[in-house]
Design a protein around this motif. Structure first.
Motif, PDB file in Angstrom:
ATOM      1  N   GLY A 159      -2.559 -30.655  -2.813  1.00  5.75           N
ATOM      2  CA  GLY A 159      -2.268 -29.407  -1.985  1.00  5.75           C
ATOM      3  C   GLY A 159      -2.850 -29.467  -0.664  1.00  5.75           C
ATOM      4  N   GLY A 160      -3.173 -28.357   0.378  1.00 11.80           N
ATOM      5  CA  GLY A 160      -3.581 -28.214   1.487  1.00 11.80           C
ATOM      6  C   GLY A 160      -2.564 -28.351   2.456  1.00 11.80           C
ATOM      7  N   GLY A 161      -1.281 -28.104   2.206  1.00 11.60           N
ATOM      8  CA  GLY A 161      -0.228 -27.935   3.123  1.00 11.60           C
ATOM      9  C   GLY A 161      -0.460 -26.690   4.132  1.00 11.60           C
ATOM     10  N   VAL A 162       0.328 -26.486   5.167  1.00 10.88           N
ATOM     11  CA  VAL A 162       0.365 -25.531   6.081  1.00 10.88           C
ATOM     12  C   VAL A 162       0.782 -24.186   5.270  1.00 10.88           C
ATOM     13  N   PHE A 163       2.024 -24.320   4.763  1.00 15.11           N
ATOM     14  CA  PHE A 163       2.829 -23.223   4.007  1.00 15.11           C
ATOM     15  C   PHE A 163       1.792 -22.617   2.718  1.00 15.11           C
ATOM     16  N   SER A 164       1.256 -23.634   2.020  1.00 13.71           N
ATOM     17  CA  SER A 164       0.581 -23.260   0.856  1.00 13.71           C
ATOM     18  C   SER A 164      -0.883 -22.570   1.163  1.00 13.71           C
ATOM     19  N   GLN A 165      -1.380 -23.108   2.411  1.00 16.00           N
ATOM     20  CA  GLN A 165      -2.538 -22.408   2.917  1.00 16.00           C
ATOM     21  C   GLN A 165      -2.364 -21.025   3.552  1.00 16.00           C
ATOM     22  N   ARG A 166      -1.092 -20.776   4.147  1.00 15.43           N
ATOM     23  CA  ARG A 166      -1.003 -19.572   4.664  1.00 15.43           C
ATOM     24  C   ARG A 166      -0.735 -18.625   3.618  1.00 15.43           C
ATOM     25  N   ALA A 167       0.064 -19.019   2.373  1.00  9.94           N
ATOM     26  CA  ALA A 167       0.086 -18.192   1.378  1.00  9.94           C
ATOM     27  C   ALA A 167      -1.356 -17.812   0.694  1.00  9.94           C
ATOM     28  N   ALA A 168      -2.002 -18.858   0.542  1.00  5.05           N
ATOM     29  CA  ALA A 168      -3.348 -18.280  -0.092  1.00  5.05           C
ATOM     30  C   ALA A 168      -4.135 -17.733   0.538  1.00  5.05           C
ATOM     31  N   GLN A 169      -4.086 -17.955   1.887  1.00  2.00           N
ATOM     32  CA  GLN A 169      -5.316 -17.339   2.768  1.00  2.00           C
ATOM     33  C   GLN A 169      -4.779 -16.187   3.477  1.00  2.00           C
ATOM     34  N   GLY A 170      -3.647 -15.818   3.595  1.00  2.00           N
ATOM     35  CA  GLY A 170      -2.894 -14.707   4.671  1.00  2.00           C
ATOM     36  C   GLY A 170      -2.649 -15.007   5.957  1.00  2.00           C
ATOM     37  N   THR A 171      -2.126 -14.477   6.724  1.00  2.00           N
ATOM     38  CA  THR A 171      -1.753 -14.914   8.076  1.00  2.00           C
ATOM     39  C   THR A 171      -2.245 -13.824   9.128  1.00  2.00           C
ATOM     40  N   LEU A 172      -3.375 -13.471   8.942  1.00  2.00           N
ATOM     41  CA  LEU A 172      -3.951 -12.487   9.875  1.00  2.00           C
ATOM     42  C   LEU A 172      -4.070 -13.282  11.436  1.00  2.00           C
ATOM     43  N   GLY A 173      -3.750 -12.430  12.378  1.00  2.94           N
ATOM     44  CA  GLY A 173      -3.649 -12.877  13.719  1.00  2.94           C
ATOM     45  C   GLY A 173      -3.472 -12.089  14.608  1.00  2.94           C
ATOM     46  N   SER A 174      -3.099 -12.538  15.907  1.00  6.80           N
ATOM     47  CA  SER A 174      -3.247 -11.523  16.906  1.00  6.80           C
ATOM     48  C   SER A 174      -2.122 -10.474  16.884  1.00  6.80           C
ATOM     49  N   GLY A 175      -1.042 -10.446  16.066  1.00  8.67           N
ATOM     50  CA  GLY A 175      -0.188  -9.423  15.906  1.00  8.67           C
ATOM     51  C   GLY A 175      -0.924  -8.282  15.211  1.00  8.67           C
ATOM     52  N   TRP A 176      -1.987  -8.559  14.617  1.00 12.62           N
ATOM     53  CA  TRP A 176      -2.581  -7.551  13.975  1.00 12.62           C
ATOM     54  C   TRP A 176      -3.851  -6.745  14.527  1.00 12.62           C
ATOM     55  N   VAL A 177      -3.905  -7.239  15.849  1.00 14.32           N
ATOM     56  CA  VAL A 177      -5.025  -6.523  16.596  1.00 14.32           C
ATOM     57  C   VAL A 177      -4.548  -5.418  17.300  1.00 14.32           C
ATOM     58  N   PRO A 178      -5.120  -4.390  17.263  1.00 17.32           N
ATOM     59  CA  PRO A 178      -4.378  -2.847  17.775  1.00 17.32           C
ATOM     60  C   PRO A 178      -4.621  -3.154  19.478  1.00 17.32           C
ATOM     61  N   GLY A 179      -3.677  -2.528  20.146  1.00 13.67           N
ATOM     62  CA  GLY A 179      -3.690  -2.449  21.474  1.00 13.67           C
ATOM     63  C   GLY A 179      -3.111  -1.040  21.854  1.00 13.67           C
TER      64      GLY A 179
END
Length: 312
Positions: free
Chosen positions: A271-291
């Motif tokens: 394991g350890g691929g980019v897609f599987s890590q995103r699925a396992a960890q979630g993809t929180l990022g700048s789009g979630w930061v209120p403005g």
């Protein structure tokens, strides 16, 4: 006319080349900074290591597990309260699958929507999920299950088995444990498979996981209750203090999860691929930061390499 006027000199050529190189670098940076359709920007792909987002992830696991157990345990409780036949057997086992489908779709990107200690452990064994986050994730899942059980009892009362997962008539605790191991191996295999780089299918993964839970419930509910989730089973146990056959619903799913990790290694390698890590960890990022109200992110532009090749 002089030679220098007839053709561009070396200095002019170097300037053009530098401008072209700068343009290419800027284009690459723009591609790296845009979101590519995901909730996070690639420039912030390591936000999962940022502890400032941890409360969101944990709240997501508490809330998601609460909803799952509220439906999974609530169905039998409501049935017992109103005579035992108001909800069909098929509906009782299909409802949790539909709830998991909905949870993955509406907040899977926040925490990965594990909702299940067996899933968290499986993602960790596949190196898709950091070990340091496991304890709080599992605590959050059990907290959601306990809160759901307390809410059900407060609203409807302690009815029937009050949401406990128990072996079916004539089924031993060992038999229930083995059923849970087999069913969980299938469930975790579906989860790991649809989250892999080779078969990452986005929202369709929610349909695959929800469908498996519903189908496994139709077959396994009469035998073991088809829990496949230690938090779902042990949450009511912690509230009610009834420890009948409890270990089957802890050991069985954990064995099944480890078997599924072994199958995933055979089918897809480590394991350890980019897609599987995103699925396992979630993809929180700048789009979630209120403005500020009225602001919006810059429109996305297709990657230059994709435009040239005609890729969508």
């Amino acid at each position: 006319m002089t030679a220098s006027a007839a053709s561009p000199g070396p200095t002019h050529f170097d300037s053009d080349r530098e401008r072209e190189d700068a343009r290419r670098v800027a284009a690459r940076h723009e591609v790296a900074l845009r979101s590519l359709g995901h909730p996070n920007a690639l420039a912030r792909q390591f936000d999962f290591t940022d502890d400032s987002f941890e409360w969101r992830r944990l709240f997501s696991e508490v809330f998601g597990t609460f909803l799952l157990v509220f439906v999974a345990a609530g169905g039998p409780i409501v049935n017992a309260r109103f005579g035992g036949n108001v909800i069909s057997t098929a509906a009782l086992v299909i409802a949790p699958g539909l709830m998991v489908l909905a949870i993955i779709l509406f907040m899977g990107a926040v925490s990965g929507a594990h909702l299940n200690p067996a899933v968290t452990i499986a993602f960790t064994l596949r190196t898709d999920f950091p070990l340091r986050r496991v304890p709080l994730y599992i605590i959050a899942q059990f907290a959601g299950a306990v809160l759901a059980t307390l809410t059900l009892i407060a609203l409807v009362g302690k009815q029937g088995t009050a949401g406990l997962t128990l072996p079916g008539h004539g089924i031993s605790t060992v038999g229930a444990m083995l059923w849970e191991a087999v069913l969980t191996a299938g469930l975790v295999s579906v989860i790991l498979g649809t989250a892999s780089g080779a078969q990452q299918i986005g929202p369709m993964a929610a349909i695959a996981v929800g469908s498996y839970i519903a189908l496994a419930g139709l077959i396994g509910a009469p035998v073991s209750g088809a829990s496949m989730n230690p938090a779902r089973s042990l949450g009511p146990v912690l509230v009610l203090g009834d420890w009948t056959s409890w270990w089957a619903y802890l050991v069985g799913p954990l064995i099944g999860a480890m078997i599924a990790v072994g199958f995933a290694s055979i089918l897809r390698g480590r394991g350890g691929g980019v897609f599987s890590q995103r699925a396992a960890q979630g993809t929180l990022g700048s789009g979630w930061v209120p403005g500020p109200i009225g602001t919006s992110p810059a429109p996305e532009r297709p990657e230059p390499e994709q435009r040239e090749s005609g890729a969508p």
